[in-house]
Design a protein around this motif. Structure first.
Motif, mmCIF file in Angstrom:
data_model
loop_
_atom_site.group_PDB
_atom_site.id
_atom_site.type_symbol
_atom_site.label_atom_id
_atom_site.label_comp_id
_atom_site.label_asym_id
_atom_site.label_seq_id
_atom_site.Cartn_x
_atom_site.Cartn_y
_atom_site.Cartn_z
ATOM 1 N N ASN A 121 65.842 55.645 37.487
ATOM 2 C CA ASN A 121 66.660 56.290 38.409
ATOM 3 C C ASN A 121 67.481 55.384 39.185
ATOM 4 O O ASN A 121 67.451 53.988 39.043
ATOM 5 C CB ASN A 121 65.537 56.656 39.626
ATOM 6 N N ASN A 128 69.920 60.058 45.467
ATOM 7 C CA ASN A 128 68.871 59.709 44.269
ATOM 8 C C ASN A 128 69.063 60.291 43.034
ATOM 9 O O ASN A 128 69.408 61.690 43.131
ATOM 10 C CB ASN A 128 67.548 59.711 44.719
ATOM 11 N N ALA A 130 68.232 60.702 38.805
ATOM 12 C CA ALA A 130 67.263 60.380 37.638
ATOM 13 C C ALA A 130 67.953 60.302 36.440
ATOM 14 O O ALA A 130 69.006 60.894 36.332
ATOM 15 C CB ALA A 130 66.257 61.584 37.505
ATOM 16 N N LYS A 143 70.073 65.135 39.459
ATOM 17 C CA LYS A 143 69.677 65.151 40.786
ATOM 18 C C LYS A 143 69.103 66.445 41.335
ATOM 19 O O LYS A 143 68.929 67.322 40.588
ATOM 20 C CB LYS A 143 70.902 64.833 41.643
ATOM 21 N N VAL A 158 63.581 63.915 43.738
ATOM 22 C CA VAL A 158 63.694 62.823 42.790
ATOM 23 C C VAL A 158 63.188 61.546 43.329
ATOM 24 O O VAL A 158 63.710 61.184 44.866
ATOM 25 C CB VAL A 158 65.323 62.427 42.442
ATOM 26 N N GLU A 160 61.177 57.408 43.004
ATOM 27 C CA GLU A 160 61.329 56.291 41.968
ATOM 28 C C GLU A 160 60.514 56.320 40.680
ATOM 29 O O GLU A 160 60.829 55.881 39.866
ATOM 30 C CB GLU A 160 60.945 55.038 42.771
#
Length: 187
Positions: A121, A128, A130, A143, A158, A160
């Motif tokens: 990510n 954020n 991915a 996203k 999304v 971590e």
């Protein structure tokens, strides 16, 4: 008489072929006879050893159980392959949950969800994203709000370590239900 070189060569070749054929015909039986005498001694010894063993008993034929008939009593029950009156569903007139079939499908909607891998990510402009690898060998950036998977899966979050997805699946009766799914970060 004058003989040409080509004619003499042809005669010489013909004579050599005839001599070679006669030589092979004479030597072949002698070679085969030599092989036949010594090659079967171990085989004969093994056959003699097996013949000297005492005869064993043959196991009797097993007795089979007689077939017990079964009376099928479920013939009076409802046939699972036909719809009864109570099984029919009246579709909601626009009020039920439905996938949006008029929108343009995204590239990752062509793959089953279990074939997609969440590999990383990143954060870009406070958003954020991915990183997904697909079976076609390409890498995709998605996203929240993007779609993926073959069940109208929409990315709802999304993080971590995980992508949260809401899928729309058929309930088997003409309607649709939401199902929560997730893609975990691959190592």
């Amino acid at each position: 008489m004058i003989w040409s070189h080509a004619y003499l060569t042809a005669i010489h070749r013909s004579a050599c072929r005839k001599f070679s054929a006669k030589l092979i015909c004479l030597l072949a039986p002698a070679l085969l006879a030599g092989c036949a005498q010594s090659g079967f001694a171990d085989l004969r010894a093994e056959v003699d050893r097996i013949k000297r063993q005492p005869a064993g008993r043959i196991a009797p034929v097993p007795e089979f159980k007689t077939y017990e008939g079964f009376h099928y009593t479920a013939s009076e029950l409802r046939d699972p392959f036909t719809k009864d009156v109570e099984d029919t569903i009246v579709e909601d007139a626009g009020g039920g949950l439905q996938p949006d079939r008029s929108r343009h499908k995204e590239a990752l909607e062509g793959f089953p969800l279990d074939t997609l891998k969440f590999v990383g990510n990143l954060e870009l402009n406070e958003q954020n994203w991915a990183i997904i690898t697909a079976p076609d060998g390409l890498v995709y950036r998605v996203k929240a709000g993007n779609y993926l998977g073959q069940n109208y899966g929409k990315i709802t979050g999304v993080s971590e370590t995980q992508l949260d997805i809401t899928e729309l699946v058929s309930n088997g009766r003409g309607g649709w239900i939401e199902r929560q799914a997730a893609l975990a970060l691959s190592e």
